[in-house]
Design a protein around this motif. Structure first.
Motif, PDB file in Angstrom:
ATOM      1  N   LEU A  25       0.827  -1.198   0.000  1.00 41.55           N
ATOM      2  CA  LEU A  25       0.000   0.000   0.000  1.00 41.55           C
ATOM      3  C   LEU A  25       0.868   1.257   0.000  1.00 41.55           C
ATOM      4  O   LEU A  25       0.589   2.210  -0.745  1.00 41.55           O
ATOM      5  CB  LEU A  25      -0.934   0.005   1.217  1.00 41.55           C
ATOM      6  N   GLU A  26       1.923   1.257   0.794  1.00 44.30           N
ATOM      7  CA  GLU A  26       2.805   2.421   0.842  1.00 44.30           C
ATOM      8  C   GLU A  26       3.478   2.652  -0.509  1.00 44.30           C
ATOM      9  O   GLU A  26       3.583   3.789  -0.994  1.00 44.30           O
ATOM     10  CB  GLU A  26       3.859   2.229   1.926  1.00 44.30           C
ATOM     11  N   ILE A  27       3.928   1.581  -1.132  1.00 40.95           N
ATOM     12  CA  ILE A  27       4.578   1.706  -2.441  1.00 40.95           C
ATOM     13  C   ILE A  27       3.592   2.204  -3.487  1.00 40.95           C
ATOM     14  O   ILE A  27       3.885   3.125  -4.271  1.00 40.95           O
ATOM     15  CB  ILE A  27       5.188   0.358  -2.866  1.00 40.95           C
ATOM     16  N   TRP A  28       2.418   1.614  -3.516  1.00 39.33           N
ATOM     17  CA  TRP A  28       1.421   2.027  -4.509  1.00 39.33           C
ATOM     18  C   TRP A  28       0.985   3.465  -4.289  1.00 39.33           C
ATOM     19  O   TRP A  28       0.821   4.227  -5.249  1.00 39.33           O
ATOM     20  CB  TRP A  28       0.212   1.088  -4.446  1.00 39.33           C
ATOM     21  N   TRP A  29       0.758   3.820  -3.039  1.00 44.80           N
ATOM     22  CA  TRP A  29       0.306   5.174  -2.733  1.00 44.80           C
ATOM     23  C   TRP A  29       1.364   6.191  -3.163  1.00 44.80           C
ATOM     24  O   TRP A  29       1.059   7.216  -3.769  1.00 44.80           O
ATOM     25  CB  TRP A  29       0.015   5.301  -1.233  1.00 44.80           C
ATOM     26  N   SER A  30       2.628   5.900  -2.871  1.00 49.77           N
ATOM     27  CA  SER A  30       3.707   6.797  -3.294  1.00 49.77           C
ATOM     28  C   SER A  30       3.751   6.916  -4.808  1.00 49.77           C
ATOM     29  O   SER A  30       3.990   7.995  -5.367  1.00 49.77           O
ATOM     30  CB  SER A  30       5.058   6.282  -2.785  1.00 49.77           C
ATOM     31  N   ARG A  31       3.504   5.808  -5.481  1.00 52.25           N
ATOM     32  CA  ARG A  31       3.600   5.833  -6.940  1.00 52.25           C
ATOM     33  C   ARG A  31       2.479   6.662  -7.555  1.00 52.25           C
ATOM     34  O   ARG A  31       2.732   7.414  -8.519  1.00 52.25           O
ATOM     35  CB  ARG A  31       3.574   4.420  -7.506  1.00 52.25           C
ATOM     36  N   ILE A  32       1.267   6.560  -7.059  1.00 51.10           N
ATOM     37  CA  ILE A  32       0.193   7.343  -7.676  1.00 51.10           C
ATOM     38  C   ILE A  32       0.372   8.839  -7.404  1.00 51.10           C
ATOM     39  O   ILE A  32      -0.010   9.670  -8.233  1.00 51.10           O
ATOM     40  CB  ILE A  32      -1.214   6.855  -7.264  1.00 51.10           C
ATOM     41  N   VAL A  33       0.959   9.178  -6.257  1.00 50.28           N
ATOM     42  CA  VAL A  33       1.283  10.591  -6.029  1.00 50.28           C
ATOM     43  C   VAL A  33       2.338  11.043  -7.039  1.00 50.28           C
ATOM     44  O   VAL A  33       2.253  12.149  -7.600  1.00 50.28           O
ATOM     45  CB  VAL A  33       1.760  10.822  -4.587  1.00 50.28           C
ATOM     46  N   SER A  34       3.327  10.182  -7.305  1.00 49.32           N
ATOM     47  CA  SER A  34       4.362  10.546  -8.283  1.00 49.32           C
ATOM     48  C   SER A  34       3.779  10.671  -9.687  1.00 49.32           C
ATOM     49  O   SER A  34       4.265  11.467 -10.495  1.00 49.32           O
ATOM     50  CB  SER A  34       5.494   9.512  -8.262  1.00 49.32           C
ATOM     51  N   ILE A  35       2.734   9.905  -9.981  1.00 45.04           N
ATOM     52  CA  ILE A  35       2.058  10.014 -11.276  1.00 45.04           C
ATOM     53  C   ILE A  35       1.450  11.414 -11.436  1.00 45.04           C
ATOM     54  O   ILE A  35       1.603  12.071 -12.471  1.00 45.04           O
ATOM     55  CB  ILE A  35       0.968   8.936 -11.410  1.00 45.04           C
ATOM     56  N   ARG A 210       0.670   7.345 -17.360  1.00 46.25           N
ATOM     57  CA  ARG A 210       1.354   6.765 -16.199  1.00 46.25           C
ATOM     58  C   ARG A 210       0.384   5.958 -15.338  1.00 46.25           C
ATOM     59  O   ARG A 210       0.780   4.976 -14.707  1.00 46.25           O
ATOM     60  CB  ARG A 210       2.016   7.863 -15.384  1.00 46.25           C
ATOM     61  N   ALA A 211      -0.865   6.356 -15.316  1.00 42.29           N
ATOM     62  CA  ALA A 211      -1.869   5.588 -14.564  1.00 42.29           C
ATOM     63  C   ALA A 211      -2.052   4.209 -15.194  1.00 42.29           C
ATOM     64  O   ALA A 211      -2.165   3.193 -14.486  1.00 42.29           O
ATOM     65  CB  ALA A 211      -3.194   6.340 -14.530  1.00 42.29           C
ATOM     66  N   VAL A 212      -2.072   4.160 -16.520  1.00 38.26           N
ATOM     67  CA  VAL A 212      -2.172   2.871 -17.218  1.00 38.26           C
ATOM     68  C   VAL A 212      -0.928   2.021 -16.945  1.00 38.26           C
ATOM     69  O   VAL A 212      -1.021   0.810 -16.711  1.00 38.26           O
ATOM     70  CB  VAL A 212      -2.379   3.100 -18.724  1.00 38.26           C
ATOM     71  N   ASP A 213       0.245   2.657 -16.952  1.00 35.10           N
ATOM     72  CA  ASP A 213       1.476   1.927 -16.621  1.00 35.10           C
ATOM     73  C   ASP A 213       1.381   1.294 -15.241  1.00 35.10           C
ATOM     74  O   ASP A 213       1.798   0.147 -15.029  1.00 35.10           O
ATOM     75  CB  ASP A 213       2.679   2.871 -16.661  1.00 35.10           C
ATOM     76  N   LEU A 215      -1.358   0.378 -13.585  1.00 38.18           N
ATOM     77  CA  LEU A 215      -2.277  -0.758 -13.584  1.00 38.18           C
ATOM     78  C   LEU A 215      -1.633  -1.983 -14.234  1.00 38.18           C
ATOM     79  O   LEU A 215      -1.803  -3.116 -13.759  1.00 38.18           O
ATOM     80  CB  LEU A 215      -3.565  -0.375 -14.309  1.00 38.18           C
ATOM     81  N   GLN A 216      -0.891  -1.770 -15.305  1.00 38.45           N
ATOM     82  CA  GLN A 216      -0.211  -2.899 -15.942  1.00 38.45           C
ATOM     83  C   GLN A 216       0.830  -3.516 -15.014  1.00 38.45           C
ATOM     84  O   GLN A 216       0.933  -4.742 -14.906  1.00 38.45           O
ATOM     85  CB  GLN A 216       0.458  -2.427 -17.238  1.00 38.45           C
ATOM     86  N   ASP A 217       1.596  -2.689 -14.327  1.00 35.06           N
ATOM     87  CA  ASP A 217       2.652  -3.189 -13.446  1.00 35.06           C
ATOM     88  C   ASP A 217       2.089  -3.857 -12.193  1.00 35.06           C
ATOM     89  O   ASP A 217       2.653  -4.832 -11.696  1.00 35.06           O
ATOM     90  CB  ASP A 217       3.577  -2.045 -13.033  1.00 35.06           C
ATOM     91  N   SER A 218       0.985  -3.320 -11.676  1.00 33.01           N
ATOM     92  CA  SER A 218       0.434  -3.836 -10.415  1.00 33.01           C
ATOM     93  C   SER A 218      -0.483  -5.034 -10.616  1.00 33.01           C
ATOM     94  O   SER A 218      -0.744  -5.791  -9.678  1.00 33.01           O
ATOM     95  CB  SER A 218      -0.347  -2.730  -9.699  1.00 33.01           C
ATOM     96  N   GLY A 219      -1.003  -5.190 -11.836  1.00 33.26           N
ATOM     97  CA  GLY A 219      -1.952  -6.267 -12.089  1.00 33.26           C
ATOM     98  C   GLY A 219      -3.366  -5.942 -11.657  1.00 33.26           C
ATOM     99  O   GLY A 219      -4.258  -6.795 -11.761  1.00 33.26           O
ATOM    100  N   GLU A 220      -3.578  -4.705 -11.209  1.00 33.42           N
ATOM    101  CA  GLU A 220      -4.923  -4.293 -10.803  1.00 33.42           C
ATOM    102  C   GLU A 220      -5.778  -4.010 -12.046  1.00 33.42           C
ATOM    103  O   GLU A 220      -5.292  -3.406 -13.010  1.00 33.42           O
ATOM    104  CB  GLU A 220      -4.864  -3.042  -9.930  1.00 33.42           C
ATOM    105  N   PRO A 221      -7.054  -4.388 -12.034  1.00 33.35           N
ATOM    106  CA  PRO A 221      -7.915  -4.106 -13.191  1.00 33.35           C
ATOM    107  C   PRO A 221      -8.370  -2.654 -13.235  1.00 33.35           C
ATOM    108  O   PRO A 221      -8.761  -2.149 -14.290  1.00 33.35           O
ATOM    109  CB  PRO A 221      -9.100  -5.046 -12.987  1.00 33.35           C
ATOM    110  N   ASP A 222      -8.362  -1.992 -12.083  1.00 28.32           N
ATOM    111  CA  ASP A 222      -8.788  -0.597 -11.989  1.00 28.32           C
ATOM    112  C   ASP A 222      -8.241  -0.036 -10.676  1.00 28.32           C
ATOM    113  O   ASP A 222      -7.419  -0.671 -10.016  1.00 28.32           O
ATOM    114  CB  ASP A 222     -10.315  -0.474 -12.061  1.00 28.32           C
TER     115      ASP A 222
END
Length: 569
Positions: A25-35, A210-213, A215-222
């Motif tokens: 969660l921390e990694i993902w949250w940091s990444r979407i802020v960077s996006i 970057r948002a699409v990137d 989702l592709q990297d995380s495997g999340e559908p949305d």
């Protein structure tokens, strides 16, 4: 001998219901802020106007498919970020989700849907992934011109410029040339306006890619699982901070210059019940027939953001940060004006809400708030005209007063709050307008005295280098109502403008600078915190050595430092 226990840091727990562990969660949250920050960087690098690329008058946001913010940009205007999701939901009301197409860009500057006045244009773009919409990228930016008269003295919205309802700037990748032809024919700086609009579209496109990137990297559908998790974390952080405040009702009332003959009075009552807070502006001045009115969107944003700064500054911001706070404002008041009220100078009221909120909260959490800031409200000075080569120009001098002091330290000098727009490069302003800043320096004695001194304001001297006259317009306050101190701290210095003939200009007026004329612009200082007699003598002496405080002020308000200052002469 008792065995040594190994201590390990405790990470915030993930939510089993969402199936995201704490580290992920921390990694993902940091990444979407960077996006979102990468989208902001694209906007800064491609914008045409100095308002965006030098003064940071913009914001970027990533939202879910319902227009709820997941992440806000680290820079830009935080209050804008709090409004963009509301704007996106207004757009979804007009354009249902199923009607959006890849390549769409929808825009509006409607003050009651967007950020509260016409110059701020919001652009929203859908994020498509695997053939369906999974979210939206949004940004808002202050346009260099929207037509009309941006004086604080306009009587209604129609005098202030072109009001754009939600409509397509791009539809499935095709630009709406008919709209642009109409709009750009009604603004003074069409190239800059169009350049900034395209920069906003670029920022959204980068954010979408970057948002699409991700989702592709995380495997999340949305974004739904991540959105729920980060909203709950942000909500929990704020609720914990509110719950630490004793239940009760905390009130304040402040007065500002307002418009001639009609000072603005803001009544603020903050009620804390458990982990919820209500901010109520009942009793505040009625809306006026001039441009200092606020829409409820703007009032909401500039109420919750100062609370976030004071109570829960470390948790990343998103819409979950504000769920526990309810903002109430009477209809037809100056903080909930009704269409088509004039709103061009709405910041002259909206920025003051932070002062009212902190004055109220100072009664219960004095260590978490600051005294009034000289830059609340921000003082903007605009210059417009035609260069000697016949080119039209329009520039805003973004400069700040001093922030209020806190229970722990002096206020920051010449720093914007509660907005965080930057001063920008003076050289950049001078490069595009026939203006020369012959002086830009701290104002001695402008910070309110106290145990901790208020931040200093500044003084700027601007000269018209053109052979032609230049129009100068002011949107300011604190002409007669200084930034107040807390707990015995004294007020900061007032703002003011000295015209070439030595007379004082009203801070909501317009004037003309003839060729060679110079004007002196003085920005207000922040309020002090605590009794000035409790300020350390060494701190006073250091202020004198730095030129922040005069020996005359030492004699009148800091007698405890008189001998030390004499000895250092």
């Amino acid at each position: 001998m008792k065995p040594i226990e190994m201590m390990t840091p405790t990470l915030p727990m993930g939510d089993a219901a969402h199936g995201i562990d704490a580290v992920t969660l921390e990694i993902w949250w940091s990444r979407i802020v960077s996006i979102v920050d990468e989208g902001a960087a694209a906007l800064l690098r491609t914008a045409f106007s100095t308002i965006v690329r030098e003064s940071n008058d913009f914001a970027t946001v990533l939202m879910n498919v319902r227009g709820v913010s997941i992440a806000e940009g680290s820079g830009g205007i935080p209050a804008f970020a709090g409004i963009i999701p509301r704007t996106a939901r207004a757009m979804l009301d007009k354009f249902p989700l199923e009607t959006w197409r890849a390549g769409d860009c929808v825009l509006t500057n409607h003050p009651w849907m967007a950020t509260g006045h016409l110059p701020d244009i919001t652009v929203v773009t859908p994020v498509f992934y695997q053939g369906r919409i999974v979210g939206f990228a949004g940004c808002a930016a202050h346009s260099p011109d929207v037509g009309g008269n941006l004086s604080a003295m306009c009587r209604d919205l129609f005098e202030e410029g072109v009001c754009i309802p939600p409509m397509h700037l791009y539809r499935a990748g095709e630009r709406n040339e008919a709209f642009l032809e109409l709009f750009l024919n009604n603004v003074r700086l069409p190239e800059q306006v169009l350049g900034d609009l395209e920069a906003q579209c670029t920022a959204n496109r980068v954010c979408c890619e970057r948002a699409v990137d991700f989702l592709q990297d995380s495997g999340e559908p949305d974004f739904e699982r991540l959105c729920t998790a980060v909203l709950e974390k942000a909500d929990a952080g704020m609720r914990k901070a509110i719950a630490a405040i004793p239940d009760g009702r905390y009130v304040s009332a402040i007065e500002a210059d307002g418009i001639p003959g009609h000072p603005t009075i803001i009544h603020c009552a903050i009620t804390v019940e458990g982990d919820q807070m209500t901010v109520d502006y009942e009793g505040t001045s009625a809306q006026v027939d001039k441009g200092t009115n606020c829409t409820i969107n703007y009032t909401q944003a500039y109420s919750v953001y100062p609370i976030k700064c004071a109570l829960d500054p470390l948790t990343r911001r998103n819409e979950g940060s504000y769920r526990a706070i309810e903002v109430r404002a009477p209809e037809c008041s100056i903080v909930n004006a009704q269409y088509p009220a004039a709103v061009a100078a709405r910041h002259l009221t909206g920025h003051l809400l932070s002062c009212a909120i902190y004055q109220a909260l100072s009664k219960v959490v004095p260590e978490q708030v600051i005294a009034d800031s000289g830059g609340a409200p921000a003082f903007r000075v605009g210059f417009a005209g035609v260069t000697d080569t016949g080119e039209r120009f329009g520039q805003i001098l973004f400069a700040s007063g001093g922030m209020g002091a806190s229970a722990r330290q002096d206020g920051l000098s010449t720093t914007a709050f509660p907005t965080n727009s930057g001063a920008g490069s003076i050289e950049a302003l001078e490069a595009v307008a026939p203006l020369l800043l012959t002086r830009k320096e701290y104002r001695q004695d402008s910070g309110g005295p106290g145990r901790f001194r208020g931040g200093l304001g500044q003084e700027c001297v601007v000269q018209n280098l053109s052979l032609r006259p230049v129009m100068m317009g002011m949107l300011g306050d604190r002409e007669s109502h200084p930034a107040l101190g807390l707990y015995g701290g004294l007020p900061g210095a007032l703002a003011g403008v000295v015209l070439p003939d030595g007379s004082l200009a009203g801070l909501k007026s317009q004037t003309t600078l003839e060729s060679g004329d110079r004007v002196v612009i003085r920005f207000a200082g922040g309020g002090g915190f605590g009794d000035p007699l409790q300020r350390a003598a060494a701190a006073v002496a250091a202020d004198v050595a730095d030129g922040f405080v005069s020996r005359e002020q030492v004699g009148s308000v800091y007698p405890q430092a008189t001998e030390l200052v004499k000895g250092s002469a």
